[in-house]
Motif scaffolding. Structure first.
Motif, PDB file in Angstrom:
ATOM      1  N   ARG A  15       0.808  -1.224   0.000  1.00  0.00           N
ATOM      2  CA  ARG A  15       0.000   0.000   0.000  1.00  0.00           C
ATOM      3  C   ARG A  15       0.839   1.271   0.000  1.00  0.00           C
ATOM      4  NH1 ARG A  15      -5.274  -1.032   0.956  1.00  0.00           N
ATOM      5  NH2 ARG A  15      -5.749   1.020   1.827  1.00  0.00           N
ATOM      6  N   HIS A  16       2.066   1.198   0.527  1.00  0.00           N
ATOM      7  CA  HIS A  16       2.842   2.429   0.702  1.00  0.00           C
ATOM      8  C   HIS A  16       4.299   2.321   0.267  1.00  0.00           C
ATOM      9  CE1 HIS A  16      -0.645   3.964   2.798  1.00  0.00           C
ATOM     10  NE2 HIS A  16      -0.635   2.903   3.571  1.00  0.00           N
TER      11      HIS A  16
ATOM     12  N   ASP B 160      -4.394  -4.440   5.914  1.00  0.00           N
ATOM     13  CA  ASP B 160      -4.416  -3.214   5.114  1.00  0.00           C
ATOM     14  C   ASP B 160      -4.810  -2.008   5.968  1.00  0.00           C
ATOM     15  OD1 ASP B 160      -3.656  -4.471   2.791  1.00  0.00           O
ATOM     16  OD2 ASP B 160      -5.700  -4.779   2.078  1.00  0.00           O
ATOM     17  N   TYR B 161      -5.851  -2.194   6.775  1.00  0.00           N
ATOM     18  CA  TYR B 161      -6.307  -1.096   7.647  1.00  0.00           C
ATOM     19  C   TYR B 161      -5.194  -0.687   8.614  1.00  0.00           C
ATOM     20  CZ  TYR B 161      -8.576   1.180  11.602  1.00  0.00           C
ATOM     21  OH  TYR B 161      -8.886   2.055  12.628  1.00  0.00           O
TER      22      TYR B 161
ATOM     23  N   ASP C 259      -2.404   1.295   7.034  1.00  0.00           N
ATOM     24  CA  ASP C 259      -2.765   2.704   6.837  1.00  0.00           C
ATOM     25  C   ASP C 259      -2.648   3.484   8.143  1.00  0.00           C
ATOM     26  OD1 ASP C 259      -3.256   2.218   4.198  1.00  0.00           O
ATOM     27  OD2 ASP C 259      -5.434   2.159   4.379  1.00  0.00           O
TER      28      ASP C 259
ATOM     29  N   ARG D 192       1.292  10.006   0.951  1.00  0.00           N
ATOM     30  CA  ARG D 192       0.609   8.769   1.306  1.00  0.00           C
ATOM     31  C   ARG D 192      -0.410   9.015   2.418  1.00  0.00           C
ATOM     32  NH1 ARG D 192       5.714   7.640  -0.273  1.00  0.00           N
ATOM     33  NH2 ARG D 192       6.017   5.836  -1.645  1.00  0.00           N
ATOM     34  N   CYS D 193      -0.034   9.879   3.340  1.00  0.00           N
ATOM     35  CA  CYS D 193      -0.923  10.220   4.448  1.00  0.00           C
ATOM     36  C   CYS D 193      -2.185  10.912   3.940  1.00  0.00           C
ATOM     37  CB  CYS D 193      -0.176  11.119   5.434  1.00  0.00           C
ATOM     38  SG  CYS D 193      -1.024  11.362   6.994  1.00  0.00           S
TER      39      CYS D 193
ATOM     40  N   ILE E 248      -4.717   8.393   2.919  1.00  0.00           N
ATOM     41  CA  ILE E 248      -5.318   7.742   4.086  1.00  0.00           C
ATOM     42  C   ILE E 248      -6.375   8.649   4.704  1.00  0.00           C
ATOM     43  CG2 ILE E 248      -4.864   6.828   6.399  1.00  0.00           C
ATOM     44  CD1 ILE E 248      -2.014   6.171   5.393  1.00  0.00           C
TER      45      ILE E 248
END
Length: 294
Positions: A34-35, A86-87, A90, A122-123, A126
């Motif tokens: 994801r990141h 995944d959660y 983040d 990336r933040c 989110i």
């Protein structure tokens, strides 16, 4: 302020430690997916605990794989990966970003400023996906900064703000288990904040930074007061934990809450007592030398 919620490895069965490590590696994989590689640098034990609690509580199906990676290039290792991973990935990045910003604002650490810039984009994604949580965390962090700068705020009030931040992150759904899950992590968050302050006391005394233990650190029974406060936090935390219907990971999670969270505390206390012992020994030697010269 991360890395305090870990297992006590010597007290775990080998199969349980392997299961714990597979969730840890699964979170690492989620961060990479994801990141990117920068996401992997945000990996910590606290979020692994969250993955294990939520995966067990909501009985999600794990995707299990065995592979090699940059950290384990020779031997294959197992990963457990699911939607919870995944959660948590983040939330890990979101909290790490704010921690970097806070470190830059407070201590002007250049490496933290650089890292915050790398995480900012990336933040942003989110925050768009979890706007309510992001807004809540930002407001509580602002309040935490205000009360810390005041430098006269009572211990419990400051720790309460960090507890609320952690609880907001851990409450995954608004359902029947929300109250106990909130209580579990609210008090665990307070414990983390207080343990971090306990570890940083000497540094903060030198720099003049805020530390909630400064006022009582000169008391004769300081160590006892700290221990009693820590035990109260963990007691409330485990009380809520035992009401959650956890099955598959419960023994590992019990190891963390009843034993693992005390590992870092024990190391910090031993280091402090050893330093005090050496300082006292040095004073005694100097006193003896002075008496000998007289």
């Amino acid at each position: 302020m991360f890395g305090y919620v870990m297992v006590n490895k010597p007290e775990l069965k080998i199969k349980d430690f392997d299961r714990y490590r597979s969730y840890y590696c699964g979170l690492c994989e989620a961060l990479k997916r994801r990141h990117g590689l920068i996401g992997r640098a945000m990996l910590n034990y606290d979020m692994t605990f969250l993955v294990m609690v939520l995966s067990d509580l909501y009985d999600v199906e794990d995707e299990e794989t065995c592979c090699r990676c940059i950290m384990h290039p020779v031997h294959k290792h197992c990963q457990r990966y699911n939607e919870i991973s995944d959660y948590c990935a983040d939330m890990c990045v979101l909290l790490s970003y704010h921690k970097c910003v806070d470190d830059w604002n407070d201590e002007k650490k250049v490496n933290r400023w650089i890292l915050s810039k790398l995480l900012k984009r990336r933040c942003k994604k989110i925050e768009e996906e979890y706007p309510e949580k992001a807004d809540f965390i930002q407001k509580r962090l602002n309040m935490l900064s205000i009360v810390e700068n005041a430098k006269t705020t009572p211990i419990d009030k400051v720790a309460k703000l960090f507890g609320e931040i952690m609880a907001e992150v851990f409450v995954y759904q608004d359902d029947f288990w929300k109250e106990d899950l909130y209580k579990l992590v609210f008090f665990l968050g307070k414990y983390i904040y207080l343990l971090d302050a306990y570890e940083d006391l000497e540094k903060d005394m030198k720099t003049g930074d805020y530390n909630p233990f400064k006022e009582i650190s000169t008391h004769e029974n300081y160590e006892e007061q700290v221990l009693q406060l820590m035990m109260l936090m963990v007691g409330e935390c485990t009380d809520a934990f035992e009401r959650l219907p956890l099955v598959e990971n419960v023994e590992i999670l019990r190891n963390i809450l009843y034993s693992g969270v005390w590992v870092r505390y024990g190391h910090v206390k031993s280091r402090r007592l050893e330093k005090e012992r050496k300082a006292h020994s040095g004073m005694e030697e100097r006193k003896t030398e002075e008496e000998t010269r007289q």
